[in-house]
Motif scaffolding. Structure first.
Motif, PDB file in Angstrom:
ATOM      1  N   GLU A 166       0.831  -1.211   0.000  1.00  0.00           N
ATOM      2  CA  GLU A 166       0.000   0.000   0.000  1.00  0.00           C
ATOM      3  C   GLU A 166       0.861   1.254   0.000  1.00  0.00           C
ATOM      4  OE1 GLU A 166      -2.616  -0.281   3.356  1.00  0.00           O
ATOM      5  OE2 GLU A 166      -3.683  -1.998   2.533  1.00  0.00           O
ATOM      6  N   LEU A 167       1.883   1.272   0.842  1.00  0.00           N
ATOM      7  CA  LEU A 167       2.740   2.457   0.958  1.00  0.00           C
ATOM      8  C   LEU A 167       3.539   2.724  -0.316  1.00  0.00           C
ATOM      9  CD1 LEU A 167       4.039   1.927   4.596  1.00  0.00           C
ATOM     10  CD2 LEU A 167       2.323   3.564   3.819  1.00  0.00           C
ATOM     11  N   GLU A 168       3.969   1.657  -0.947  1.00  0.00           N
ATOM     12  CA  GLU A 168       4.765   1.802  -2.162  1.00  0.00           C
ATOM     13  C   GLU A 168       3.902   1.907  -3.420  1.00  0.00           C
ATOM     14  OE1 GLU A 168       8.387   1.921  -2.580  1.00  0.00           O
ATOM     15  OE2 GLU A 168       7.990   2.565  -0.527  1.00  0.00           O
ATOM     16  N   GLY A 169       2.608   1.637  -3.287  1.00  0.00           N
ATOM     17  CA  GLY A 169       1.713   1.697  -4.441  1.00  0.00           C
ATOM     18  C   GLY A 169       1.971   0.585  -5.442  1.00  0.00           C
ATOM     19  N   ILE A 170       2.277  -0.606  -4.919  1.00  0.00           N
ATOM     20  CA  ILE A 170       2.591  -1.755  -5.771  1.00  0.00           C
ATOM     21  C   ILE A 170       1.714  -2.938  -5.354  1.00  0.00           C
ATOM     22  CG2 ILE A 170       4.974  -1.077  -6.269  1.00  0.00           C
ATOM     23  CD1 ILE A 170       5.906  -2.887  -3.998  1.00  0.00           C
ATOM     24  N   PRO A 171       1.560  -3.940  -6.229  1.00  0.00           N
ATOM     25  CA  PRO A 171       0.801  -5.138  -5.850  1.00  0.00           C
ATOM     26  C   PRO A 171       1.497  -5.875  -4.703  1.00  0.00           C
ATOM     27  CG  PRO A 171       1.171  -5.072  -8.232  1.00  0.00           C
ATOM     28  CD  PRO A 171       1.995  -3.985  -7.628  1.00  0.00           C
ATOM     29  N   ILE A 172       0.725  -6.581  -3.900  1.00  0.00           N
ATOM     30  CA  ILE A 172       1.285  -7.286  -2.745  1.00  0.00           C
ATOM     31  C   ILE A 172       2.321  -8.329  -3.170  1.00  0.00           C
ATOM     32  CG2 ILE A 172      -0.556  -8.999  -2.584  1.00  0.00           C
ATOM     33  CD1 ILE A 172      -0.152  -8.767   0.518  1.00  0.00           C
ATOM     34  N   GLY A 173       2.086  -8.982  -4.297  1.00  0.00           N
ATOM     35  CA  GLY A 173       3.057  -9.961  -4.794  1.00  0.00           C
ATOM     36  C   GLY A 173       4.404  -9.315  -5.095  1.00  0.00           C
TER      37      GLY A 173
END
Length: 187
Positions: free
Chosen positions: A157-164
């Protein structure tokens, strides 16, 4: 209903001219979201409030750099807030590292012998070099996860990327750190 890109650009130009109505509108739209982002990332209401203030100062200074063709005003403002929060987290981590290095142990132990201390310093130096060898994305993920105590989901969430992607960055960073430390130990 979201304003269109032209209206957003006009709003930013009015904000740059210090028009009170534009400042009020931007604050109404982004202060609650910036505060929420600050609470999630920083975990402290006072720091979240400071983040909101710092975000608006930076938005005001960088108004001329906003390009509606590259993304929405919402994304631009929240990316500024996120970048400021990450900078603060990195400063916190650095301060904690410096404080930990400066603290003198109050009790003498077997581990205080010069050879053990030299080994510990050497390991810390090698770890620092290994951290610098990571990509910025891997370094941010590992710092948030291990120094910031964030879960993979929070890192995503913080990095704005998918969890994978977050999990892969953390795992890859750990493997690269282990490999770098093992190679350096063999030397």
């Amino acid at each position: 209903m979201k304003p269109d890109a032209g209206a957003d650009a006009d709003l930013l130009r009015a904000f740059a001219r210090k028009e009170q109505q534009a400042a009020d509108e931007l604050y109404r739209r982004f202060a609650p979201r910036g505060f929420g982002l600050g609470m999630v990332m920083l975990g402290n209401a006072a720091q979240a409030e400071d983040l909101v203030q710092d975000t608006f100062v930076k938005v005001w200074r960088k108004c001329a750099t906003y390009d509606a063709a590259r993304g929405s005003l919402d994304t631009w403002v929240l990316l500024i807030a996120r970048s400021l929060a990450i900078d603060l987290i990195r400063r916190r981590v650095l301060e904690q590292r410096i404080l930990a290095q400066e603290e003198e142990p109050s009790i003498t132990s077997v581990d205080d012998d010069p050879e053990h201390m030299a080994e510990t310093r050497d390991l810390a130096d090698r770890a620092r070099v290994a951290m610098q060898s990571l990509s910025p994305g891997q370094r941010a993920a590992i710092e948030l996860a291990y120094f910031g105590g964030k879960t993979s989901t929070e890192v995503a969430e913080l990095e704005g990327i998918p969890i994978g992607t977050a999990k892969t960055r953390i795992r890859t960073a750990l493997m690269r750190l282990r490999e770098a430390l093992e190679v350096q130990r063999e030397l």
